[in-house]
Design a protein around this motif. Structure first.
Motif, PDB file in Angstrom:
ATOM      1  N   ARG A  74       0.827  -1.219   0.000  1.00 47.44           N
ATOM      2  CA  ARG A  74       0.000   0.000   0.000  1.00 47.44           C
ATOM      3  C   ARG A  74       0.855   1.260   0.000  1.00 47.44           C
ATOM      4  O   ARG A  74       0.354   2.351  -0.266  1.00 47.44           O
ATOM      5  CB  ARG A  74      -0.946   0.014   1.201  1.00 47.44           C
ATOM      6  CG  ARG A  74      -2.341  -0.558   0.929  1.00 47.44           C
ATOM      7  CD  ARG A  74      -2.266  -1.865   0.325  1.00 47.44           C
ATOM      8  NE  ARG A  74      -3.509  -2.394  -0.233  1.00 47.44           N
ATOM      9  CZ  ARG A  74      -3.597  -3.618  -0.705  1.00 47.44           C
ATOM     10  NH1 ARG A  74      -2.551  -4.425  -0.671  1.00 47.44           N
ATOM     11  NH2 ARG A  74      -4.704  -4.054  -1.248  1.00 47.44           N
ATOM     12  N   LEU A 121      -8.446   0.246   4.531  1.00 48.76           N
ATOM     13  CA  LEU A 121      -7.419  -0.796   4.442  1.00 48.76           C
ATOM     14  C   LEU A 121      -7.816  -2.049   5.215  1.00 48.76           C
ATOM     15  O   LEU A 121      -7.623  -3.169   4.745  1.00 48.76           O
ATOM     16  CB  LEU A 121      -6.085  -0.268   4.979  1.00 48.76           C
ATOM     17  CG  LEU A 121      -5.319   0.680   4.058  1.00 48.76           C
ATOM     18  CD1 LEU A 121      -3.960   0.992   4.643  1.00 48.76           C
ATOM     19  CD2 LEU A 121      -5.154   0.049   2.670  1.00 48.76           C
ATOM     20  N   GLN A 153     -10.133  -4.096   3.313  1.00 47.01           N
ATOM     21  CA  GLN A 153      -9.459  -4.752   2.180  1.00 47.01           C
ATOM     22  C   GLN A 153      -8.658  -5.950   2.670  1.00 47.01           C
ATOM     23  O   GLN A 153      -8.659  -7.016   2.049  1.00 47.01           O
ATOM     24  CB  GLN A 153      -8.529  -3.765   1.479  1.00 47.01           C
ATOM     25  CG  GLN A 153      -9.257  -2.633   0.782  1.00 47.01           C
ATOM     26  CD  GLN A 153      -8.291  -1.777  -0.023  1.00 47.01           C
ATOM     27  OE1 GLN A 153      -7.405  -2.278  -0.688  1.00 47.01           O
ATOM     28  NE2 GLN A 153      -8.470  -0.475   0.035  1.00 47.01           N
ATOM     29  N   TYR A 154      -7.958  -5.751   3.820  1.00 47.28           N
ATOM     30  CA  TYR A 154      -7.144  -6.839   4.362  1.00 47.28           C
ATOM     31  C   TYR A 154      -8.032  -8.011   4.767  1.00 47.28           C
ATOM     32  O   TYR A 154      -7.747  -9.164   4.456  1.00 47.28           O
ATOM     33  CB  TYR A 154      -6.326  -6.348   5.560  1.00 47.28           C
ATOM     34  CG  TYR A 154      -5.519  -7.438   6.217  1.00 47.28           C
ATOM     35  CD1 TYR A 154      -4.313  -7.856   5.662  1.00 47.28           C
ATOM     36  CD2 TYR A 154      -5.971  -8.065   7.371  1.00 47.28           C
ATOM     37  CE1 TYR A 154      -3.580  -8.855   6.242  1.00 47.28           C
ATOM     38  CE2 TYR A 154      -5.240  -9.081   7.961  1.00 47.28           C
ATOM     39  CZ  TYR A 154      -4.046  -9.474   7.400  1.00 47.28           C
ATOM     40  OH  TYR A 154      -3.316 -10.499   7.969  1.00 47.28           O
TER      41      TYR A 154
END
Lengths: 316, 513
Positions: free
Chosen positions: A28, A61, A64-65
């Motif tokens: 990222r 994030l 997304q993770y």
């Protein structure tokens, strides 16, 4: 034994968890907008927004993770940012290619290194031993890609004996598969052969100085049979260690060899994916590599236990 | 040098002739030009397959939603066809339309379609497919090139083999644009077809298989309307590393390199004498781009000074081993409005220094964002040293391509000077439009260009020349050279089409001698 295995499994799980977080976060930080790279300079703003929504890159994030990990646990790598294709079959396909080259390379290396290294140890005071030691020293210093480039220019371009690169899966055409697989495996295996030869030599030398070998000879064994019956098993632990370390190194070294021989393995896919900021693909592939490396280490640890009963105590 | 000049002059004459053909064809309101002669059947050679190496791989097969030159490069002409085709000299010639009539006010085109044409899925090609394809550009395309069809007001089926297209206003550029991917004809029924993985066209070849990261195999169609495709299979191998491509050719793994080797490597291959080397033109302008929005490049004197300070021929000799064409405007020899403007900025360091002094920039330092592509880094170093000769200190910053360059330079305009190859055909107005990353002030040229597009063919040529001259005068960016199309192939291969006049790599006539 059982507790030791449980301990090792716990270590593996922890390593993988930490690695996944690191891989995810490091990617990222890379500059570059995946949407722009995927859609190119002619993309309309609508298309870009649509793309980000489709691929979830506009989400937090942590979300997304979480969705990535959720997929991984179900062995689903998701879809490529760039091609829109399913990653799972693609990555498995590529891993297979890389493992074939690495596996054949290692097999070749061991077939050369174990006899040659043992011979070098047994004859370490003679010209043969010195020659092998010297040659392997040179071999260690040669980078994989140089061997690859030399093989391509002499065997493929000059002599036209084998193709300069490319890949044919064994299922498509077995004969062509072998024609294509030889050079990359040899390129990868040659350097490993040199490295492992040196380790085998020193491991065997070490064992030859051990008391139990002297005892065996006193009991009537010749030097050769004493070495085979008692020595090699004891030399096994350091050799297994180096083979494990080198296998992991070869997985990474394969990236370069795949580039030289244009082999569609995990390495070349990884390089392309990084260039295209196909983060979904990159993080999954890096995790596959991490899993492979951890798996190799796990197997090495287990082999220790088999080879050396003294290691069967937790904590050793 | 002399031969190069003569060749250039010949090309220029050719392009002038081509322009005349276009003009005549349009003026006569019918397409009287010669019909395309698609390749005849198999040439009787032993081999019916060929392997071509190309550098850039398509990420998928759908150029309607994905931009990038690699997709139309592979698919246009070979798999997808258009109503008209741009031939090797830049002229618009019939393909799926056998002829067309243009109304008096030049806003209504009536296309007469070729009969007996089928798509690779077996369905017949007719007017409904044309209407659906043109309509889909507006409704389904996500690629910005769809703007090339904005001028279309309406597409109607007159009968099964006649289509009428009504334009909002006359447009000279539109008909030529029909010869590019935006004019590709798809079957009218695309329900359930994923264009990213399936390509159904009327061309002589069809996609047989795709191995990502490796190759795409095309299969010849025996039932192609122009006669059976000359080859049964064309394997396109994607070899992004030029050295690997050259090795593959020399080892006999591939038969032809299409722009897959560097200029230096092509020179070496040529010297071997065992391959045929074909040099054609491309639409790839290697552009030294200035950020017209920021100092010092918001000052036209600085931009002109840079144009005088750079020895463009030397850059081409170094970055492309001398292959290529010297142009200073973003106009290629096949464009109907091509005109030699290379004399506007001769290499003249003294003049550059004088202009910089006039602009009050004696101690100038600029940042040069260079993508990590071989031609760009080579060109950039030479440009930097030439600029140093006129007292400009250049700080080269290497940007990873595509990710970083696209983000930083193209999207965020966070740069002073850059260099990149612009590959699209007839992209003068795109690149030098206000919104583009160069930030060129197009207030003068935009009206000129609009008037030219709507004018008569002669007015189009004259108007676009004026536009090109104005842009060169403003030095919004300087084309260092027009990249060549460099093809190295087995000497027995015929039907190689050297000039890339659109984004297509036209393999339709490829055959063995």
């Amino acid at each position: 034994m059982r507790t030791r295995v449980a301990w090792l499994v716990g270590q593996v799980a922890a390593t993988l968890a930490v690695a996944s977080v690191l891989v995810f976060l490091v990617l990222r930080v890379l500059p570059g907008d995946a949407a722009v790279v995927a859609l190119g300079v002619n993309a309309t703003p609508d298309a870009l927004a649509q793309w980000r929504a489709d691929h979830g890159t506009d989400r937090p994030l942590i979300a997304q993770y979480a969705s990535w990990m959720g997929g991984l646990l179900r062995a689903d790598f998701g879809t490529s940012f760039v091609t829109g294709r399913e990653l799972t079959p693609l990555i498995l396909d590529r891993v297979q290619v890389t493992l074939i080259i690495v596996g054949l390379g290692m097999l070749l290396a061991l077939l050369v290194a174990v006899p040659l290294g043992t011979l070098a140890a047994v004859t370490h005071r003679s010209a043969t031993g010195t020659l092998i030691a010297g040659a392997s020293q040179v071999g260690v210093a040669v980078p994989n890609f140089l061997v690859g480039v030399l093989l391509v220019s002499f065997v493929a371009v000059r002599a036209r004996w084998l193709p300069a690169g490319g890949w044919v899966p064994p299922a498509v055409d077995m004969a062509e598969f072998w024609r294509h697989v030889v050079l990359p495996s040899v390129a990868l295996g040659t350097v490993q052969a040199a490295i492992i030869t040196r380790y085998v030599r020193s491991a065997v030398l070490e064992v030859m100085r051990e008391d139990f070998l002297r005892t065996a000879r006193a009991a009537g064994h010749t030097r050769g049979s004493a070495l085979v019956r008692h020595g090699l098993r004891n030399a096994g632990v350091p050799i297994v260690t180096v083979v494990g370390v080198q296998l992991a190194a070869m997985l990474v070294g394969a990236v370069v060899v795949e580039r030289v021989f244009v082999v569609p393995g995990l390495g070349s896919l990884l390089v392309d994916a990084v260039q295209q900021r196909d983060l979904q693909a990159v993080q999954s592939m890096v995790m596959v590599l991490v899993v492979l490396v951890v798996a190799v280490n796990f197997v090495v640890d287990l082999l220790y236990t088999v080879l050396d009963p003294r290691l069967r105590v937790v904590g050793r | 040098m002399v031969t190069a000049q003569r060749r250039r002059r010949a090309r220029r004459a050719l392009s002038a002739a081509a322009a005349a053909v276009v003009a005549l064809a349009l003026a006569a309101c019918t397409a009287g030009s010669t019909a395309v002669d698609p390749s005849p059947g198999p040439g009787g050679g032993v081999r019916t397959d060929v392997t071509v190496a190309v550098a850039a791989e398509p990420v998928n097969l759908d150029f309607t939603t994905t931009s990038g030159a690699a997709i139309p490069q592979l698919l246009m002409n070979n798999v997808y066809e258009t109503l008209v085709k741009i031939d090797q000299d830049g002229a618009v010639v019939p393909l799926l339309a056998t002829s067309w009539d243009v109304s008096e006010d030049r806003t209504r085109y009536t296309f007469h379609l070729r009969e007996g044409v089928t798509f690779s899925d077996g369905s017949a090609f007719d007017a409904a497919d044309v209407v659906a394809s043109f309509d889909r550009v507006r409704t389904d395309w996500l690629n910005a090139i769809k703007g090339k069809m904005d001028v279309v007001a309406r597409t109607e089926k007159v009968d099964d083999h006649t289509v009428r297209v009504t334009l909002d206003r006359p447009s000279n550029a539109w008909l030529a644009n029909l010869g590019t991917s935006v004019g590709a004809i798809f079957p009218s029924d695309l329900d359930g077809v994923d264009l990213r993985t399936t390509a159904i066209g009327t061309g002589p070849y069809t996609i047989l298989s795709v191995r990502p990261g490796d190759r795409i195999v095309l299969a010849g169609r025996p039932e192609y309307w122009g006669g059976p495709a000359p080859l049964t299979t064309i394997t396109v191998r994607y070899l992004s590393d030029p050295t690997a491509a050259v090795n593959a050719l020399r080892a006999g793994d591939v038969d032809m390199l299409f722009n897959a080797a560097s200029g230096d490597q092509v020179r070496q291959l040529d010297a071997l004498g065992t391959f045929q080397v074909v040099e054609g033109t491309s639409t790839g302008d290697v552009l030294l781009s200035f950020n017209n929005r920021v100092p010092p490049f918001d000052d036209v004197r600085v931009r002109r000074a840079f144009a005088y300070a750079v020895d463009r021929q030397a850059v081409m000799d170094t970055a492309s081993a001398g292959y290529g064409t010297q142009v200073v405007a973003m106009v290629t020899p096949q464009d109907p409005y091509c005109e030699d403007l290379t004399g506007v900025y001769p290499f003249d360091p003294a003049r550059a220094r004088a202009l910089l002094a006039e602009a009050g920039q004696q101690d100038l330092q600029v940042t040069f964002d260079v993508p990590n592509l071989a031609y760009a880094t080579t060109a950039a170093e030479l440009v930097a040293s030439q600029l140093a000769d006129v007292g400009v200190r250049v700080r080269i910053v290497t940007d990873e391509f595509p990710a970083v360059w696209l983000d930083k330079v193209f999207t965020r305009h966070d740069f002073q000077m850059s260099v990149i190859q612009h590959s699209e055909a007839r992209d003068l107005l795109t690149v030098f439009s206000h919104d583009y990353y160069l930030g060129y002030d197009d207030s003068v040229v935009a009206p000129l260009a609009a008037a030219a597009d709507a004018g008569s063919p002669q007015e189009y040529v004259d108007g676009m020349r004026r536009v090109a001259r104005q842009i060169v005068d403003d030095a919004g960016g300087i084309v260092l050279y027009l990249a060549p199309t460099l093809i190295v192939a087995d000497p027995a291969l015929t039907g190689i089409q050297p000039n890339a006049v659109t984004e297509s790599m036209d393999l339709t006539r490829l055959a063995w001698r």
